[in-house]
Design a protein around this motif. Structure first.
Motif, PDB file in Angstrom:
ATOM      1  N   VAL A 181      -1.248  49.068  20.238  1.00  0.00           N
ATOM      2  CA  VAL A 181      -0.484  48.468  21.333  1.00  0.00           C
ATOM      3  C   VAL A 181      -1.006  49.070  22.636  1.00  0.00           C
ATOM      4  CG1 VAL A 181       1.800  48.099  22.337  1.00  0.00           C
ATOM      5  CG2 VAL A 181       1.537  48.239  19.850  1.00  0.00           C
ATOM      6  N   VAL A 182      -1.402  48.206  23.545  1.00  0.00           N
ATOM      7  CA  VAL A 182      -1.970  48.666  24.815  1.00  0.00           C
ATOM      8  C   VAL A 182      -0.962  48.383  25.922  1.00  0.00           C
ATOM      9  CG1 VAL A 182      -3.892  48.426  26.432  1.00  0.00           C
ATOM     10  CG2 VAL A 182      -4.299  48.171  23.971  1.00  0.00           C
ATOM     11  N   HIS A 183      -0.629  49.435  26.676  1.00  0.00           N
ATOM     12  CA  HIS A 183       0.344  49.276  27.754  1.00  0.00           C
ATOM     13  C   HIS A 183      -0.282  49.658  29.083  1.00  0.00           C
ATOM     14  CE1 HIS A 183       4.158  49.059  29.786  1.00  0.00           C
ATOM     15  NE2 HIS A 183       3.986  50.282  30.248  1.00  0.00           N
ATOM     16  N   ALA A 184      -0.141  48.794  30.056  1.00  0.00           N
ATOM     17  CA  ALA A 184      -0.656  49.083  31.395  1.00  0.00           C
ATOM     18  C   ALA A 184       0.352  49.954  32.135  1.00  0.00           C
ATOM     19  CB  ALA A 184      -0.887  47.779  32.153  1.00  0.00           C
ATOM     20  N   GLU A 185      -0.152  50.992  32.797  1.00  0.00           N
ATOM     21  CA  GLU A 185       0.750  51.954  33.457  1.00  0.00           C
ATOM     22  C   GLU A 185       1.734  51.268  34.392  1.00  0.00           C
ATOM     23  OE1 GLU A 185      -1.144  54.549  36.256  1.00  0.00           O
ATOM     24  OE2 GLU A 185       0.710  55.608  36.729  1.00  0.00           O
ATOM     25  N   ARG A 186       1.267  50.242  35.113  1.00  0.00           N
ATOM     26  CA  ARG A 186       2.115  49.626  36.141  1.00  0.00           C
ATOM     27  C   ARG A 186       2.663  48.271  35.703  1.00  0.00           C
ATOM     28  NH1 ARG A 186      -1.228  48.933  40.898  1.00  0.00           N
ATOM     29  NH2 ARG A 186       0.682  48.751  42.109  1.00  0.00           N
ATOM     30  N   ASP A 187       2.759  48.076  34.400  1.00  0.00           N
ATOM     31  CA  ASP A 187       3.319  46.826  33.878  1.00  0.00           C
ATOM     32  C   ASP A 187       4.833  46.841  34.080  1.00  0.00           C
ATOM     33  OD1 ASP A 187       4.101  44.602  32.435  1.00  0.00           O
ATOM     34  OD2 ASP A 187       2.868  45.071  30.691  1.00  0.00           O
ATOM     35  N   VAL A 188       5.340  45.880  34.830  1.00  0.00           N
ATOM     36  CA  VAL A 188       6.790  45.829  35.035  1.00  0.00           C
ATOM     37  C   VAL A 188       7.416  44.663  34.264  1.00  0.00           C
ATOM     38  CG1 VAL A 188       6.781  46.997  37.265  1.00  0.00           C
ATOM     39  CG2 VAL A 188       6.535  44.525  37.190  1.00  0.00           C
ATOM     40  N   ILE A 189       6.602  43.925  33.541  1.00  0.00           N
ATOM     41  CA  ILE A 189       7.146  42.836  32.716  1.00  0.00           C
ATOM     42  C   ILE A 189       7.469  43.367  31.321  1.00  0.00           C
ATOM     43  CG2 ILE A 189       6.639  40.589  31.683  1.00  0.00           C
ATOM     44  CD1 ILE A 189       4.951  39.947  34.156  1.00  0.00           C
ATOM     45  N   THR A 190       6.525  44.086  30.738  1.00  0.00           N
ATOM     46  CA  THR A 190       6.766  44.752  29.454  1.00  0.00           C
ATOM     47  C   THR A 190       6.982  46.234  29.731  1.00  0.00           C
ATOM     48  OG1 THR A 190       5.382  43.194  28.263  1.00  0.00           O
ATOM     49  CG2 THR A 190       5.745  45.342  27.226  1.00  0.00           C
ATOM     50  N   SER A 191       8.068  46.783  29.209  1.00  0.00           N
ATOM     51  CA  SER A 191       8.330  48.198  29.480  1.00  0.00           C
ATOM     52  C   SER A 191       7.482  49.085  28.577  1.00  0.00           C
ATOM     53  CB  SER A 191       9.811  48.505  29.256  1.00  0.00           C
ATOM     54  OG  SER A 191      10.112  48.447  27.876  1.00  0.00           O
ATOM     55  N   HIS A 192       7.232  50.277  29.080  1.00  0.00           N
ATOM     56  CA  HIS A 192       6.529  51.281  28.278  1.00  0.00           C
ATOM     57  C   HIS A 192       7.333  51.574  27.012  1.00  0.00           C
ATOM     58  CE1 HIS A 192       4.268  55.031  27.509  1.00  0.00           C
ATOM     59  NE2 HIS A 192       5.438  55.538  27.178  1.00  0.00           N
ATOM     60  N   ALA A 193       8.645  51.620  27.164  1.00  0.00           N
ATOM     61  CA  ALA A 193       9.502  51.952  26.019  1.00  0.00           C
ATOM     62  C   ALA A 193       9.307  50.927  24.898  1.00  0.00           C
ATOM     63  CB  ALA A 193      10.965  52.005  26.453  1.00  0.00           C
ATOM     64  N   TYR A 194       9.192  49.655  25.254  1.00  0.00           N
ATOM     65  CA  TYR A 194       9.005  48.618  24.224  1.00  0.00           C
ATOM     66  C   TYR A 194       7.628  48.751  23.573  1.00  0.00           C
ATOM     67  CZ  TYR A 194       8.812  43.954  22.069  1.00  0.00           C
ATOM     68  OH  TYR A 194       8.703  42.913  21.182  1.00  0.00           O
ATOM     69  N   ALA A 195       6.613  48.954  24.398  1.00  0.00           N
ATOM     70  CA  ALA A 195       5.262  49.095  23.850  1.00  0.00           C
ATOM     71  C   ALA A 195       5.204  50.302  22.904  1.00  0.00           C
ATOM     72  CB  ALA A 195       4.257  49.251  24.992  1.00  0.00           C
ATOM     73  N   SER A 255      -0.114  44.365  26.545  1.00  0.00           N
ATOM     74  CA  SER A 255       1.056  43.952  27.336  1.00  0.00           C
ATOM     75  C   SER A 255       1.940  42.978  26.551  1.00  0.00           C
ATOM     76  CB  SER A 255       0.635  43.295  28.660  1.00  0.00           C
ATOM     77  OG  SER A 255      -0.297  44.093  29.340  1.00  0.00           O
ATOM     78  N   PRO A 256       2.328  43.352  25.327  1.00  0.00           N
ATOM     79  CA  PRO A 256       3.058  42.392  24.484  1.00  0.00           C
ATOM     80  C   PRO A 256       4.427  42.038  25.050  1.00  0.00           C
ATOM     81  CG  PRO A 256       3.136  44.591  23.520  1.00  0.00           C
ATOM     82  CD  PRO A 256       2.202  44.670  24.688  1.00  0.00           C
ATOM     83  N   THR A 257       4.757  40.778  24.975  1.00  0.00           N
ATOM     84  CA  THR A 257       6.071  40.290  25.417  1.00  0.00           C
ATOM     85  C   THR A 257       6.857  39.876  24.175  1.00  0.00           C
ATOM     86  OG1 THR A 257       5.031  38.140  25.643  1.00  0.00           O
ATOM     87  CG2 THR A 257       5.259  39.435  27.642  1.00  0.00           C
ATOM     88  N   VAL A 258       8.140  39.658  24.230  1.00  0.00           N
ATOM     89  CA  VAL A 258       9.005  39.828  25.378  1.00  0.00           C
ATOM     90  C   VAL A 258       9.893  41.025  25.082  1.00  0.00           C
ATOM     91  CG1 VAL A 258      10.919  38.814  26.716  1.00  0.00           C
ATOM     92  CG2 VAL A 258       9.073  37.363  25.908  1.00  0.00           C
ATOM     93  N   ASP A 259       9.900  41.949  26.015  1.00  0.00           N
ATOM     94  CA  ASP A 259      10.747  43.120  25.913  1.00  0.00           C
ATOM     95  C   ASP A 259      12.195  42.684  25.624  1.00  0.00           C
ATOM     96  OD1 ASP A 259      12.183  45.434  26.445  1.00  0.00           O
ATOM     97  OD2 ASP A 259      10.844  46.029  28.065  1.00  0.00           O
ATOM     98  N   PRO A 260      12.836  43.244  24.590  1.00  0.00           N
ATOM     99  CA  PRO A 260      14.204  42.815  24.265  1.00  0.00           C
ATOM    100  C   PRO A 260      15.159  42.918  25.453  1.00  0.00           C
ATOM    101  CG  PRO A 260      13.356  44.303  22.587  1.00  0.00           C
ATOM    102  CD  PRO A 260      12.344  44.262  23.670  1.00  0.00           C
ATOM    103  N   ALA A 261      14.871  43.858  26.349  1.00  0.00           N
ATOM    104  CA  ALA A 261      15.747  44.014  27.516  1.00  0.00           C
ATOM    105  C   ALA A 261      15.576  42.869  28.511  1.00  0.00           C
ATOM    106  CB  ALA A 261      15.456  45.348  28.205  1.00  0.00           C
ATOM    107  N   ALA A 262      14.599  41.988  28.279  1.00  0.00           N
ATOM    108  CA  ALA A 262      14.342  40.900  29.238  1.00  0.00           C
ATOM    109  C   ALA A 262      14.285  39.557  28.539  1.00  0.00           C
ATOM    110  CB  ALA A 262      13.033  41.170  29.973  1.00  0.00           C
ATOM    111  N   ARG A 263      15.019  39.419  27.453  1.00  0.00           N
ATOM    112  CA  ARG A 263      14.905  38.146  26.726  1.00  0.00           C
ATOM    113  C   ARG A 263      15.808  37.045  27.277  1.00  0.00           C
ATOM    114  NH1 ARG A 263      13.717  40.702  20.805  1.00  0.00           N
ATOM    115  NH2 ARG A 263      11.572  41.172  21.317  1.00  0.00           N
ATOM    116  N   SER A 264      16.686  37.396  28.194  1.00  0.00           N
ATOM    117  CA  SER A 264      17.462  36.325  28.824  1.00  0.00           C
ATOM    118  C   SER A 264      16.591  35.706  29.913  1.00  0.00           C
ATOM    119  CB  SER A 264      18.747  36.880  29.438  1.00  0.00           C
ATOM    120  OG  SER A 264      18.442  37.653  30.571  1.00  0.00           O
ATOM    121  N   ILE A 266       8.283  40.358  18.288  1.00  0.00           N
ATOM    122  CA  ILE A 266       7.153  41.013  17.612  1.00  0.00           C
ATOM    123  C   ILE A 266       7.649  42.123  16.687  1.00  0.00           C
ATOM    124  CG2 ILE A 266       5.088  42.414  17.947  1.00  0.00           C
ATOM    125  CD1 ILE A 266       4.409  40.869  20.380  1.00  0.00           C
ATOM    126  N   GLU A 267       8.693  42.829  17.118  1.00  0.00           N
ATOM    127  CA  GLU A 267       9.159  43.964  16.301  1.00  0.00           C
ATOM    128  C   GLU A 267       9.619  43.500  14.917  1.00  0.00           C
ATOM    129  OE1 GLU A 267      10.451  42.909  19.085  1.00  0.00           O
ATOM    130  OE2 GLU A 267      12.631  42.858  19.083  1.00  0.00           O
TER     131      GLU A 267
END
Lengths: 459, 225
Positions: free
Chosen positions: B173-187, B104-113, B160-161
C-alpha cells in the motif's frame, strides 16, 4: 483522611493531565505521526497558535504574567483530587491511538528520541507516567511547604487510584514560574492499567513484541506515605545535591525512580505476566537518564536514511516537547532529541557530533521555559558546539534575542519544520526487531524477558 | 521483461502516462489501462475489476497489478477474482497477479458519505500541482458526469478492507505524505491487515505518481523481483 468520592463523579482525563508535559505532548506527537499528520504548535489549533505568536511580542514582564496564568489554568482543584480517575486517563491515552494492527508496541518512560523511533517503526507508545498539575499559589522557594501541601491533599487521590504511585515533584529552578501557581503531581502506574492491557490485546499482531521502555534514573526522595514520595528538583541543569543544599529543602530518606522520566520497576512484572499469558515476547529497553537513547536512535535513523539514498547530512535537534516526528521523517532529518536546553544535553550533542560522520547542517529547536536557570545552555553555547564540528547551525522558529523568554517559539516551530526540504526517497517503516538489533549496534541494548518470571533471559 | 498493469483513477489516465512510460527504463513493461468510467469501459469498479481479472487470467498473469485511487479498488477486485482461478505453477502462478500495489487507495471509511467524499476531493484539489487539472479536465469531459457518478457510487460501495483477505499475492500500500483524500491511517490499516508493506512517499499528493516518473519507476522496480 477524606472519604473517597463515589466513582460516578470523575474529572475528564483532558482536565486531569497537563497538556504541556513530556508524556502528553510526546504521546500526541506520536499519535500525529501514526496518523500521518504533522505536529505543529504542540497539537493546538491554529487560532491558538496565532494568538501565541501575537502575544509573544509583548514585553517579557507582561508575557511572563500571562504565561504563568495560562499554564496555571490547567491546575486541578486540590479539593477534587479524589475525582481523578487514572483508569479513565489510561483509556483516554490508549483510545487516542489510531486503531489498526501493530507489529510491536512501546510502553513505559517518556523519551523524545524513542518517540521518533516509534514513529519510524509506526508503532504506538503507552506512557506510564503522567503529570497532574494541581492548583496552588505559593512561594516557589519553599519545597517544604509543597511537601506539606501534598501530605494534605494526596490521600484522596491515592485512595481513589490504587494502581498508581505519586511522585510529587518540586523544581524551583527550572519550573520557577509554574510552581508559583501549581504543584506537580507525577503519577506512575505500578500495575498494568486495564485499558492498556485491552489496547495491547486488540492492537498487537500475533506474537508481536512489547517493548518496555525503562529509564532507570533515580532521584533522592522523601517517603511521605505508602505510594507517595516527594522529590525536590529534577533532571536538568543541576545535580540533586545542588537542590538539597538549598534552604527549606526536606532531607531525603531514600531514592526512587526520577519523577518525570524514571520508570516504576513494579510495572515490568505485571507486564511480563500479561505478555506470558497472551503470547507476546517482552523486550526491555533500559537506559539511565532521558538523554541516553538519543545517540543510538540518531545513528540508527541516519543509517536508515542513507541506506535508501538520502544524504543524511541534516541533523534536527528536537527538544523536550518541541518536535514533529512526522515532518522529521519526511524530511529525512536525523533526529537527535535533547531533553532540555541545559549543559548536560549540550555535552551529549557534542559527543554525538564527535562520534558521527560530519553533518552539513544542524537545526535546533530550543524549548523556552522562561527562566535563565542554573545550568542552562544558550543559543550561543549550542552554536559553538555545532560550529566546532564543521556544520552550519539554525534555530528554526526562535527569536534568539528573546531566549529563554521566546514563548512564541512554541507556535513557530511548526511552520519552520514544514519548510524543511522534503526527503527524496519513499520509505517503509522500520522492522521492530531489526531496529532493536541496530540500536544495540549503536550502543543501546535491549533484553528479552522470560515473561512468566520477569527475569532476563538473554542480552 | 517484467510486466505491470496500471489501473488509473476515476475516468482519467493521461496524468500518469509519463510515469508508466518510465517503467521500461527499469526493465518493466508497463501498460496503462483505460480508466474506469472512460467511454466503452465499465464505470462500475466491480464490473471493471471482474473484466480485468478475466483478461489477466486469460493472458498468462502479470508480475504486478497497480491501482491508483479508485483504480486501486478495481485492482483489488481483479486480484480477488484471479486468486479464485486454478493455479498451474509458481511464482507467479500462471494467470495470477504476482503483487498487488495499491496507490492512494480509496475510499477511506471516514469519507464514504457523499458530502465527506466531495469535501475531501475539494480539499485535495488545493494541494495538487497546478499541472494536474489541465490533464484531467479533458478526460472527465469525455467521460461525462453520468459515468463519473457511477464510478463514485461504486467506489463508495466497494470496501478494499473487505476484499483483501481474498487476495493471495503480496500487497503493498503506497501512501502519499500529503494525501488528504485517503488518510494515512486507512492506508496503514490496509497494509497491516494483510501483513503487507506500507510505503510512504514524502511530499507527494493523492495524484502520485503524476509528475514523478523516476520515483515511480524506481519504487516498482524495487517491489518486484
Amino acid at each position: 483522611m477524606k472519604a473517597p468520592p463515589r466513582r460516578g463523579r470523575t474529572l475528564r482525563p483532558q482536565k486531569v493531565v497537563a497538556s504541556f508535559d513530556s508524556a502528553s505532548v510526546l504521546h500526541a506527537a506520536l499519535v500525529a505521526a501514526l496518523s500521518g499528520r504533522p505536529f505543529p504548535h504542540l497539537g493546538n489549533p491554529s487560532a491558538v497558535a496565532a494568538t501565541v505568536r501575537v502575544a509573544g511580542r509583548l514585553p517579557w514582564p507582561i508575557l511572563r504574567h500571562l504565561y504563568t496564568r495560562v499554564g496555571a489554568a490547567e491546575g486541578v482543584d486540590p479539593e477534587r483530587l479524589g475525582e481523578v480517575d487514572m483508569d479513565a486517563v489510561a483509556a483516554w491515552l490508549a483510545d487516542g491511538i489510531p486503531a489498526r494492527r501493530y507489529p510491536a508496541a512501546m510502553i513505559g518512560s517518556s523519551n523524545g528520541a524513542l518517540t521518533h523511533l516509534a514513529a519510524a517503526l509506526q508503532i504506538p507508545w503507552l506512557p506510564t507516567t503522567v503529570l497532574v498539575p494541581v492548583s496552588r499559589v505559593a512561594d516557589p522557594q519553599r519545597p517544604d511547604a509543597a511537601l506539606r501541601f501534598g501530605q494534605r491533599h494526596a490521600p484522596a487521590l491515592l485512595q481513589a487510584n490504587p494502581g498508581v504511585v505519586l511522585h510529587h515533584m518540586h523544581d524551583q529552578v527550572q519550573d520557577q514560574l509554574m510552581v508559583a501557581r501549581m504543584t506537580y503531581f507525577r503519577l506512575k502506574w505500578h500495575t498494568l492499567p486495564a485499558a492498556y492491557a485491552r489496547f495491547l490485546a486488540q492492537s498487537l499482531a500475533p506474537g508481536a513484541p512489547v517493548i518496555l521502555v525503562e529509564d532507570t534514573s533515580t532521584w533522592p526522595v522523601v517517603q511521605v506515605a505508602d505510594r507517595h514520595v516527594f522529590q525536590t528538583g529534577a533532571q536538568g541543569g543541576l545535580q540533586p545535591r545542588a537542590y538539597l543544599q538549598r534552604p527549606h529543602t526536606p532531607g531525603p530518606d531514600g531514592e526512587a525512580a526520577e519523577a518525570e522520566w524514571g520508570a516504576d520497576p513494579a510495572l515490568g512484572h505485571g507486564l511480563a505476566r500479561w505478555c506470558a499469558a497472551n503470547g507476546h515476547p517482552l523486550v526491555r529497553l533500559a537506559y539511565t537518564g532521558p538523554q541516553a537513547p538519543a545517540h543510538a536512535v540518531a545513528t540508527l535513523l541516519r543509517r536508515w536514511y542513507t541506506g535508501r539514498g538520502e544524504d543524511g547530512d541534516r541533523l534536527l535537534v528536537p527538544q523536550f516537547v518541541l518536535g514533529d516526528p512526522w515532518r522529521t521523517l519526511n524530511s529525512a532529518s536525523t533526529p537527535f532529541w535533547t531533553f532540555f536546553s541545559v549543559q548536560a544535553a549540550l555535552r551529549s550533542l557534542d559527543d554525538h557530533l564527535a562520534a558521527s560522520p560530519r553533518y552539513r547542517h544542524v537545526d535546533i529547536l530550543l524549548f523556552q521555559h522562561g527562566v535563565a536557570s542554573a545550568g542552562i545552555a544558550t543559543p550561543d553555547d549550542w552554536a559553538r558546539v555545532v560550529h566546532k564540528h564543521g556544520a552550519t547551525v539554525g534555530f528554526p522558529g526562535l527569536d534568539q534575542r528573546r531566549f529563554p523568554h521566546d514563548i512564541a517559539a512554541l507556535a513557530r516551530y511548526g511552520p519552520a519544520t514544514a519548510r524543511l526540504p522534503t526527503a527524496r526517497e519513499p520509505w517503509t517503516p522500520l522492522h521492530p526487531l531489526k531496529a532493536l538489533e541496530e540500536l544495540a549496534d549503536a550502543g543501546l541494548t535491549s533484553t528479552h524477558i522470560v515473561a512468566d518470571t520477569g527475569t532476563p533471559s538473554e542480552g | 521483461m517484467r510486466k505491470a498493469l496500471i489501473v488509473p483513477g476515476a475516468a482519467v489516465r493521461r496524468y500518469v502516462r509519463d510515469a508508466v512510460e518510465a517503467l521500461p527504463t527499469v526493465g518493466i513493461s508497463g501498460e496503462l489501462l483505460a480508466a474506469p468510467g472512460e467511454p466503452k469501459v465499465p464505470a462500475d469498479l466491480g464490473e471493471y475489476g471482474r473484466e480485468l481479472a478475466g483478461r489477466i487470467t486469460g493472458g498468462g498473469g502479470v508480475d504486478v497489478l497497480i491501482g491508483l485511487s479508485v483504480g486501486a479498488q478495481a485492482a483489488a477486485v481483479a486480484a480477488v477474482e484471479t486468486a479464485k482461478a486454478p493455479r498451474t505453477c509458481s511464482p507467479p502462478p500462471r494467470g495470477s497477479v504476482g503483487r498487488l500495489v495499491l496507490i492512494s487507495p480509496t475510499v477511506d471509511p471516514a469519507a464514504r458519505s457523499a458530502p465527506r467524499l466531495v469535501g475531501r476531493w475539494l480539499a485535495g484539489g488545493r494541494v495538487e500541482p497546478v499541472s494536474l487539472l489541465p490533464q484531467q479536465l479533458p478526460d472527465w469531459g469525455r467521460a461525462g458526469p453520468a459515468r463519473i457518478a457511477t464510478v463514485v457510487r461504486s467506489a463508495r460501495r466497494i470496501a478494499i478492507e473487505r476484499l483483501l483477505p481474498g487476495v493471495s499475492c503480496p500487497v503493498t500500500v503506497v501512501h502519499a505524505e500529503r494525501d488528504v483524500i485517503t488518510s494515512h491511517a486507512y492506508a496503514a490499516h490496509l497494509a497491516a491487515a494483510v501483513d503487507g508493506d506500507l510505503v510512504i512517499v514524502p511530499g507527494a499528493t493523492h495524484s502520485w505518481p503524476h509528475d514523478d516518473p523516476a520515483r515511480f519507476a524506481a519504487l516498482i522496480d524495487r517491489l518486484i523481483p
